[in-house]
Design an enzyme around this catalytic site. Structure first.
Site, short mmCIF file in Angstrom:
data_model
loop_
_atom_site.label_atom_id
_atom_site.label_comp_id
_atom_site.label_asym_id
_atom_site.label_seq_id
_atom_site.Cartn_x
_atom_site.Cartn_y
_atom_site.Cartn_z
N ARG A 125 82.48 12.17 -34.34
CA ARG A 125 81.16 12.96 -34.56
C ARG A 125 81.00 13.69 -36.07
NH1 ARG A 125 80.94 17.14 -29.81
NH2 ARG A 125 83.24 17.22 -30.41
N LEU A 169 79.03 13.00 -38.46
CA LEU A 169 77.63 13.24 -38.99
C LEU A 169 77.30 14.53 -38.29
CD1 LEU A 169 75.27 12.50 -40.54
CD2 LEU A 169 74.49 10.99 -38.33
N LYS A 221 61.29 10.85 -25.48
CA LYS A 221 62.36 9.87 -25.10
C LYS A 221 62.02 8.40 -25.37
CE LYS A 221 65.21 12.58 -22.89
NZ LYS A 221 65.52 12.40 -21.49
N ILE A 243 65.60 28.76 -18.87
CA ILE A 243 65.72 27.74 -18.19
C ILE A 243 67.28 27.33 -17.49
CG2 ILE A 243 65.83 25.12 -18.44
CD1 ILE A 243 62.95 26.67 -18.32
N GLU A 285 75.86 29.86 -17.88
CA GLU A 285 76.36 28.65 -17.75
C GLU A 285 77.66 28.70 -18.87
OE1 GLU A 285 73.80 25.41 -17.90
OE2 GLU A 285 72.60 26.28 -16.52
N CYS A 343 74.99 15.49 -29.32
CA CYS A 343 75.91 14.18 -28.82
C CYS A 343 76.09 14.85 -27.33
CB CYS A 343 77.14 14.06 -29.47
SG CYS A 343 76.70 13.41 -31.43
N GLU A 355 62.00 9.77 -17.41
CA GLU A 355 62.80 8.75 -18.30
C GLU A 355 63.37 7.53 -17.58
OE1 GLU A 355 67.57 9.00 -19.42
OE2 GLU A 355 66.36 10.61 -20.17
N HIS A 414 63.29 21.60 -13.59
CA HIS A 414 62.90 21.46 -14.76
C HIS A 414 62.96 20.04 -15.31
CE1 HIS A 414 62.71 22.53 -19.03
NE2 HIS A 414 63.90 21.74 -19.38
N HIS A 427 64.51 23.40 -29.61
CA HIS A 427 65.18 22.57 -30.42
C HIS A 427 64.83 22.62 -31.85
CE1 HIS A 427 64.91 20.44 -26.43
NE2 HIS A 427 66.04 19.93 -27.00
#
Length: 773
Positions: free
Chosen positions: A15, A17, A118, A446, A499, A531, A620, A656, A709
């Site tokens: 990972r 990048l 997506k 959420i 969480e 990722c 999706e 959600h 995001h």
């Protein structure tokens, strides 16, 4: 017979990048250092593919964020709001690029990110191109040229990869009324042709144009546009070999069109569209032409070892009709959707040798492609590579690890009433209003809160054994109580425990369910620097013990406010895992649904009155062809209902969903019968709510009011405007206030500022509605 690859994972085997991007965004490394990391990843990928024996190695499959965003920049499809970043300034391409992906809020600038959704039916997200009525295109980014030249300097003549012009248009959105984006093809093509001509001038022999839109239901106008586009391209670059790549499904109604397009080679995916192969071989125009057929026999989207016998049968069918010289062997799609390298899995306690022997990651898939290209047309049955492969296939088929009779019997015993709540929503809502005593426009989040480096290190230290389980739990308790107190002070109505104990919303549950196995380094890109490490479902699934009760009950015991129990739904667990391919997906999903149902019932018994079952992957998982939708939606909705229907009316079930278009499946969303649905709407400026309004959706809705995001903090005013838009189409009694998605990937300062503004906006709306009613 040539071998080729459609694309390779680009985040790096460790990972690299992801880490470089995040350091760059934080101002810890320079642009040059970020670009250096990108070059190193590309160079390693090209070298690895060359050493594996791949004949046609792709370039421009690398991206710092997203290949569709790269294409938007390449053709100058830059929305007007970003032009201030480049007006009169040089060397701002990277700033512009990341602003389009993530938004920007600094140096007096406040620009929102482009929408994200997506990529077909995968868990990869792309940045949605924006088009206006009089859209002009012009060559802006030379990334494809630069990477082709970079590979040449390394002694590798690559096959540059581009998102095809028609798929690019169809993936985008019209940002004003009165035109169809497909009509922009005549303005777009000159930019593509200019780039293709330069590639040819610079020595490119092959160029791969990805047109996965050919596996969708296309209108006659869209089909005509494909024909028009490729006639123009062929005329402009007659000596350049175009490999037209389709994937993710069968060509079906577009087969004749694809077979007749003037290209040098056509790629088909036989792992998800095997019926296309005999149909192509029966197409006389294709058979009598000189076109090459690329057969995608190695699954680019799953981790199971290829069955050489099955793949060689496919290849032999084509050889019998076309001859070996007209065949190319390849993965089904880009290997972007596969982890990097199975050789990096060293911990036999995590991944046992028996199960590991059934797998192949991207690096191993390259060797499978090359092996198949060499075995095809030979007497392969006595070949050592073939024999070893077939032993692995047989080992998996006969393994006692996979099947559990009691799980199969429980699924077979499911009854119609297991899918039904006690009462319809209209009655449940009144019960919940009385029992839960929530205010108008209740606010919530959420589920997840930012996971600091310290929290991640706690899990890592526990895993390594340098931190005792007791001390770990004590620290997580501190984090939970801290987040509860912070939410209470902020004024959020329905709290979450944050969480902090969870690594990933699917991996966490997979670790606690039987039938799952995990990897240490099986990372795949979801979007940008995000990722995920999908679990592997290898066998029958059940819940050996409660999974979330400990932390949900602890959080609820430390607050007088309602605290949501947080679960991931069965369809999302299926979609975001690597799934066994030896039984129908429906059966696996129902097994997971029963496990989640057990957890829901236990949460209710533990005093949790609000339970969220996340299903962001319902849309999706929708098949790409509408003719296949009905069957899928029936079992997907049933799986959710199976997981949720075991509780009393007063227990409020939330779900959600994010980054989904709901217009065409809104009746199925309603059939899920969740008491509250929260959805992503901020990037689309509440456009997604139109589907719910037109349908007259009866249940409660929480349209996301800010984009998690992006690092930018929304103002009170913009959140208020979005809530007022929502109130125009949703009854006040049914409207919730929440962000778009979980906040795990954000930093605490921006999270605190954004949620404070969200609560302020909710309170203002509450006051104004109270006054007018």
């Amino acid at each position: 017979m040539l071998s080729h690859n459609l694309g390779y994972p680009r985040v790096g085997s460790q990972r690299e990048l992801k880490k470089a991007n995040e350091q760059f965004w934080a101002g810890k490394i320079t642009k040059d250092e970020l670009q250096k990391t990108g070059r190193e990843i590309r160079h390693r990928s090209w070298k690895l593919q060359k050493e594996a024996g791949i004949d046609l190695i792709p370039s421009n499959d690398f991206s710092l964020y997203d290949q569709v965003l790269d294409t938007s920049l390449m053709v100058g499809a830059i929305p007007e709001r970003y032009l201030q970043l480049i007006d009169g300034k040089s060397n701002r391409e990277l700033d512009l690029y990341f602003a389009m992906a993530r938004g920007v809020q600094r140096d007096g600038l406040d620009i929102k990110a482009m929408e994200m959704t997506k990529w077909f039916d995968t868990n990869y997200h792309y940045i949605v191109p924006e088009f206006i009525k009089n859209q002009e295109f012009n060559r802006y980014s030379d990334k494809v040229i630069l990477e082709f030249e970079d590979a040449k300097q390394k002694g590798i003549l690559t096959k540059p990869v581009l998102v095809g012009p028609v798929t690019f248009l169809l993936l985008g959105k019209e940002k004003e009324e009165g035109f169809d984006r497909i009509s922009l093809i005549e303005k777009l093509l000159p930019v593509y042709i200019e780039i293709l001509q330069e590639l040819a001038t610079r020595g490119a022999e092959w160029v791969q144009l990805d047109e996965p839109c050919l596996v969708l239901d296309l209108s006659s106008e869209e089909q005509n546009t494909l024909n028009f586009a490729y006639q123009k391209i062929q005329a402009a670059v007659p000596d350049l070999k175009i490999l037209l790549a389709t994937y993710f499904g069968a060509l079906d109604t577009n087969l004749s069109l694809a077979a007749n397009l003037p290209v040098a080679a056509l790629h088909i995916d036989v792992t998800r569209g095997a019926e296309s192969l005999p149909e192509i071989l029966e197409n006389q125009v294709f058979v009598t032409s000189s076109k090459l057929l690329s057969i995608g026999v190695v699954d680019g989207r799953n981790i199971w070892k290829n069955d050489y016998r099955k793949s060689l049968n496919f290849i032999q069918q084509a050889i019998n009709i076309l001859g070996a010289k007209r065949i190319l062997v390849a993965p089904s799609s880009s290997l972007l959707h596969s982890p990097h390298d199975l050789d990096l899995e060293h911990n036999e306690k995590v991944l046992t040798p028996e199960i590991k022997n059934w797998m192949a990651f991207a690096k191993q898939k390259l060797h499978e492609v090359v092996a198949l290209s060499k075995l095809a047309g030979t007497s392969y049955h006595t070949n050592e590579a073939f024999i070893i492969n077939q032993k692995a296939i047989e080992s998996r088929r006969t393994s006692t690890l996979i099947h559990k009779q009691d799980v199969k019997e429980r699924v077979a015993a499911i009854k119609e009433e297991d899918f039904e709540r006690v009462s319809p929503f209209s009655l449940r809502q009144n019960v919940q209003l009385e029992k839960l005593k929530l205010p108008l426009f209740p606010s919530t989040t959420i589920g997840s809160f930012p996971q600091t480096d310290e929290v991640r290190q706690l899990r890592a230290r526990l895993k390594k054994g340098s931190l005792s389980f007791e001390k770990y739990e004590s620290r997580i308790e501190e984090e939970v109580i801290s987040s509860i107190r912070w939410q209470e002070a902020l004024g959020i109505d329905v709290l979450v425990h944050g969480e902090f104990e969870r690594n990933d919303m699917v991996e966490y549950f997979g670790e606690r369910l039987s039938g799952f196995v995990f990897t240490e380094n099986g990372w795949v890109q979801s979007y940008g620097s995000r990722c995920v490490k999908p679990p592997v479902i290898f066998g029958d699934v059940e819940r050996p013990a409660p999974m979330t009760i400990r932390w949900s009950a602890f959080a609820q015991a430390n607050s007088e406010k309602l605290v949501k129990g947080m679960l991931t739904g069965p369809v999302t667990i299926l979609q975001w895992s690597f799934v066994r391919d030896d039984q129908p997906r429906k059966d696996t999903t129902f097994q997971i649904g029963l496990a989640i149902r057990d957890e829901v019932i236990d949460l209710e018994k533990a005093g949790i009155k609000v339970i969220q079952i996340d299903e962001p992957a319902i849309r999706e998982g929708l098949p790409l062809r509408k003719s296949d939708w009905k069957t899928y939606l029936e079992w997907a909705v049933d799986a959710f209902r199976l997981s949720a229907a075991g509780v009393a009316d007063q227990t409020q079930i939330h779900t959600h969903m994010c980054y989904s278009e709901f217009n065409d499946i809104i009746d199925s969303i309603a059939a899920m019968d969740a008491d509250v649905i929260t959805i992503e709407t901020s990037r689309s400026q509440m456009e997604l709510l139109d589907a719910f309004a037109d349908f007259n959706y009866p249940n409660e809705i929480g349209p996301g009011v800010y984009d998690i995001h992006s690092p930018r903090v929304p103002t009170v005013e913009e959140i208020t405007v979005l809530l007022e838009k929502a109130l125009n189409v949703i009854p006040a009694r049914n409207l919730w206030v929440n962000p778009d998605c979980g906040l795990k990937t954000r930093k605490w300062p921006e999270t605190e500022a954004a949620l404070r503004n969200m609560i302020t906006a909710a309170n203002l709306l509450r006051e104004s509605v109270t006054i007018t009613q």
